[in-house]
Design an enzyme around this catalytic site. Structure first.
Site, PDB file in Angstrom:
ATOM      1  N   THR A   1       0.806  -1.227   0.000  1.00  0.00           N
ATOM      2  CA  THR A   1       0.000   0.000   0.000  1.00  0.00           C
ATOM      3  C   THR A   1       0.837   1.275   0.000  1.00  0.00           C
ATOM      4  OG1 THR A   1      -0.113   0.005   2.423  1.00  0.00           O
ATOM      5  CG2 THR A   1      -1.874  -1.153   1.234  1.00  0.00           C
TER       6      THR A   1
ATOM      7  N   GLU B   1      -4.197  -6.093  -1.409  1.00  0.00           N
ATOM      8  CA  GLU B   1      -3.302  -5.051  -0.921  1.00  0.00           C
ATOM      9  C   GLU B   1      -2.806  -5.434   0.470  1.00  0.00           C
ATOM     10  OE1 GLU B   1      -2.123  -2.223  -2.118  1.00  0.00           O
ATOM     11  OE2 GLU B   1      -3.360  -1.711  -3.872  1.00  0.00           O
TER      12      GLU B   1
ATOM     13  N   ASP C   1       5.868  -2.940  -6.599  1.00  0.00           N
ATOM     14  CA  ASP C   1       5.282  -3.728  -5.517  1.00  0.00           C
ATOM     15  C   ASP C   1       4.943  -5.158  -5.951  1.00  0.00           C
ATOM     16  OD1 ASP C   1       3.328  -2.252  -7.058  1.00  0.00           O
ATOM     17  OD2 ASP C   1       1.799  -2.840  -5.626  1.00  0.00           O
TER      18      ASP C   1
END
Length: 283
Positions: free
Chosen positions: A48, A110, A167
């Protein structure tokens, strides 16, 4: 009482009938079609880059969303934000192998994590809590089983968007997912054997780009080590070789890539069972 002409009453009756909500159609659910499958083909993991409260605010009040949010509390838990049967807006411009625009075909997860901090010594990535992995792995197994998602389709955001995303980053413990049978992982012995060959002669950039594309990445096929190719190499290394992820082509990266893109070996033939003797009846 005021009386209306019959023509006026007829018009009013027609208007009221038009405004009435028609009854819902009768749906007979006693039959099921054989030719159907889940819309979900991929599971995409994200960090996140925000604390828990800000992550919740972003994922519930803005256009970006995810199906699940894994907290970083002492006892991590999941918030289910979007039903799995609906699309969340988590992948953006994305591709993997022959698929593009992965939002409609994926489930997004997430994970609350600070992401990275840029320091004078370079970029420093935040670790993930083991307690988060202890919650994540069982959920991944459930989702993969529910939608028949194959191991090669459990990916990071960086895998499907290597030019703009990093990510879940090089501190994410992908090996734990591999040990749980969730993602493919290169055999260490095969990698060592191939590395000894590539130490002698490193493949050219056409080879690297071709193999990266075979693995699934969108990568230029120019034969040139350009910025886009370096970005893809960085993402690949940060997943499969987390000790060094500089985006440079080298023998170890080539060996890992070669092993991961080898065709699956056919199953070994099984020996035929010995014939069972037929009993003979003596008269």
């Amino acid at each position: 009482m005021k009386k209306f002409p019959l023509a006026t009453l007829a018009i009013l009756a027609t208007l009221l009938a038009g405004c009435a909500t028609p009854p819902p159609p009768h749906l007979d659910t006693s039959l099921t079609a054989r030719g159907q499958s889940s819309r979900v083909k991929f599971i995409i993991l994200h960090y996140t880059v925000a604390d828990l409260q800000r992550s919740i605010k972003i994922l519930t009040e803005q256009e970006v969303s995810a199906h699940y949010l894994l907290t970083d509390t002492d006892e991590p838990k999941f918030y289910a934000l979007v039903d799995e049967n609906r699309m969340s807006h988590h992948a953006g411009v994305s591709s993997w192998k022959n698929f593009s625009n992965l939002n409609p075909a994926s489930i997004g997860i997430e994970i609350v994590n600070a992401g990275y901090t840029d320091t004078p010594q370079g970029r420093v990535y935040a670790p993930f809590k083991q307690a988060q992995m202890d919650q994540l792995i069982p959920l991944l197994k459930q989702i993969a089983a529910r939608h028949q998602v194959p191991p090669q389709n459990i990916l990071g955001h960086a895998d499907i968007a290597p030019q703009r995303k990093q990510d879940p980053g090089p501190r994410f413990p992908w090996r734990q997912l591999a040990d749980a049978g969730l993602i493919p992982w290169p055999d260490a012995g095969q990698v060592m054997a191939q590395r000894s060959l590539f130490d002698v002669q490193l493949p050219d950039m056409f080879w690297f780009q071709k193999k990266l594309a075979e693995h699934g990445y969108a990568v230029p096929q120019t034969g040139v080590l350009d910025e886009a190719t370096r970005n893809v190499l960085f993402v690949f290394q940060s997943k499969y070789r987390q000790s060094k992820y500089d985006g440079e082509p080298d023998a170890e990266t080539a060996a890992i890539l070669d092993v991961l893109t080898r065709p699956a070996s056919p199953p070994a033939p099984q020996p035929s069972p010995a014939p069972v003797p037929v009993p003979v009846t003596v008269q």
